[in-house]
Design an enzyme around this catalytic site. Structure first.
Site, mmCIF file in Angstrom:
data_model
loop_
_atom_site.group_PDB
_atom_site.id
_atom_site.type_symbol
_atom_site.label_atom_id
_atom_site.label_comp_id
_atom_site.label_asym_id
_atom_site.label_seq_id
_atom_site.Cartn_x
_atom_site.Cartn_y
_atom_site.Cartn_z
ATOM 1 N N ARG A 138 -1.694 -0.518 -8.670
ATOM 2 C CA ARG A 138 -2.692 -0.455 -8.185
ATOM 3 C C ARG A 138 -2.926 1.509 -8.556
ATOM 4 N NH1 ARG A 138 -3.874 -1.640 -2.111
ATOM 5 N NH2 ARG A 138 -4.208 -3.034 -2.729
ATOM 6 N N ASP B 121 0.586 -1.341 0.027
ATOM 7 C CA ASP B 121 0.183 0.068 -0.214
ATOM 8 C C ASP B 121 0.840 1.453 -0.345
ATOM 9 O OD1 ASP B 121 -2.819 -1.420 0.339
ATOM 10 O OD2 ASP B 121 -2.732 -0.935 1.870
#
Ligand SMILES: Cc1cc2nc3c(=O)[nH]c(=O)nc-3n(C[C@H](O)[C@H](O)[C@H](O)COP(=O)(O)OP(=O)(O)OC[C@H]3O[C@@H](n4cnc5c(N)ncnc54)[C@H](O)[C@@H]3O)c2cc1C
Length: 340
Positions: free
Chosen positions: A208, A155
């Site tokens: 992402r 992340d």
């Protein structure tokens, strides 16, 4: 197409919208500020009212609870990635324990035949506290992921961590390359992102794309949501055209419709990308996309350290705050006392 009307991106905000956006921006900044206050977090985690609201966004406090949610999502045709909640640890022991939890999670996913896919925050692994410890924790997770052929997404946190996050991922990427693989997250809000995307596409990185969930200074990020959305649209099309299985992570129906138009016109097959959304957010849209034949991966967080994650979700949608306030008032009326 999931909704009607062409997507329009304006450089300037019409005056009434700008006026409406000002208090929303202030509320968002306050909530994000509160998300970093540990003392408030300790209090919030004891209140029953917040806990019931939290259940909407968090799949439980234990791995067993999360596994039930993951099974349910799989039965509904959704893919998943698991986040063991926690960030900005304050001790090396806590960082090592968090890595252990990820390893136990990977084992459990493999044992139950669930999607072997996790999302990890480097500040939870010790980034900024002890960078060597962080590296060794991530290495352990990637080694176990390689055994299970599991995918690990790193992340992205606030902009002060971007360089270190990309560097660590580049360094450790070979550990499970071709055996599950790993990838990174890029935030459309950051001014640097187009250059990062160019470099990452050249490296065939799995990316992402999200808008960005952190308060950032205007020197590094677009302060105006319209600019963030416009940047997202451009980056999304770049990734859909040239990226390696990009993940389009947004609940913004206008952008999702733009993606659908882009892939239809470009003849891009549905197996070359996926949509990603958060657990508990726009479940209707998740299901509609699956029914239309697109891959949708749900980001499924679990654990006791839910406070900062939850506050970021509140900040994303003012209506969520109203929901919490209504619940507090209802609880006060019913006369239920908070538990200790
Ligand atoms: C799978 C996934 C992974 C992510 N990983 C990261 C990461 O690593 N780093 C990072 O900085 N950010 C991450 N984010 C968060 C992201 O940056 C945004 O903060 C978040 O997705 C909200 O932006 P949006 O694209 O949905 O658009 P927005 O413009 O914020 O929202 C569009 C619409 O979606 C709905 N919506 C959005 N959020 C909520 C909510 N909380 N509750 C209810 N409805 C909502 C509303 O209908 C809203 O109008 C991730 C998001 C997703 C989906």
């Amino acid at each position: 197409m999931l909704a009607h009307g062409p997507s329009r991106y304006h450089r300037s905000v019409p005056a009434p919208t700008a006026l409406r956006a000002a208090p929303e921006r202030a509320l968002r900044s306050s909530l994000l500020w509160l998300s970093r206050r540990r003392s408030v977090g300790r209090l919030a985690t004891r209140l029953p009212v917040t806990r019931s609201m939290v259940a909407r966004f968090v799949a439980g406090e234990t791995l067993d609870e999360a596994l039930v949610a993951l099974q349910r999502l799989r039965d509904a045709g959704l893919r998943t990635t698991v986040d063991v909640l926690g960030e900005a640890v304050t001790s090396v022991a806590d960082a090592a324990a968090a890595a252990d939890e990820y390893i136990a999670t990977l084992d459990a996913l493999a044992a139950r035949g669930l999607d072997r896919n996790v999302s990890v925050k480097l500040s939870q692994m010790g980034l900024g506290l002890d960078d060597d410890a962080c590296r060794s924790n991530v290495r352990r997770i990637l080694e176990r992921a390689a055994e299970h052929e599991a995918f690990v997404r790193i992340d992205m946190e606030d902009h002060t961590t971007t360089d270190a996050t990309l560097a660590l991922w580049r360094d450790l990427r070979p550990i499970n390359a071709g055996r599950g693989d790993s990838g990174v997250v890029i935030q459309a809000a950051l001014r640097r992102t187009p250059a990062d995307v160019d470099a990452l596409i050249a490296e065939r990185a799995r990316i992402r794309l999200c808008k960005g969930a952190y308060v950032e200074p205007a020197s590094v990020a677009f302060p105006d949501k319209f600019d963030v959305d416009a940047a997202y649209g451009r980056l999304m099309e770049r990734l859909l055209a040239d990226g390696a299985f990009p993940a389009i992570a947004t609940h913004d129906e206008r952008l999702i419709n733009r993606a659908l138009r882009f892939v239809r016109h470009g003849g891009i097959a549905a197996d070359r990308f996926e949509f990603q959304m958060l657990y508990g957010v726009r479940r209707d849209l998740q299901e509609r996309l699956v029914r239309a034949g697109f891959g949708v991966r749900v980001y499924v967080p679990f654990g006791t350290q839910w406070y900062p994650y939850f506050m970021r979700r509140l900040a994303e949608r003012p209506a969520n705050v109203a929901f919490v306030l209504r619940s507090i008032l209802r609880e006060g009326r019913d006369g239920r006392a908070p538990t200790s």
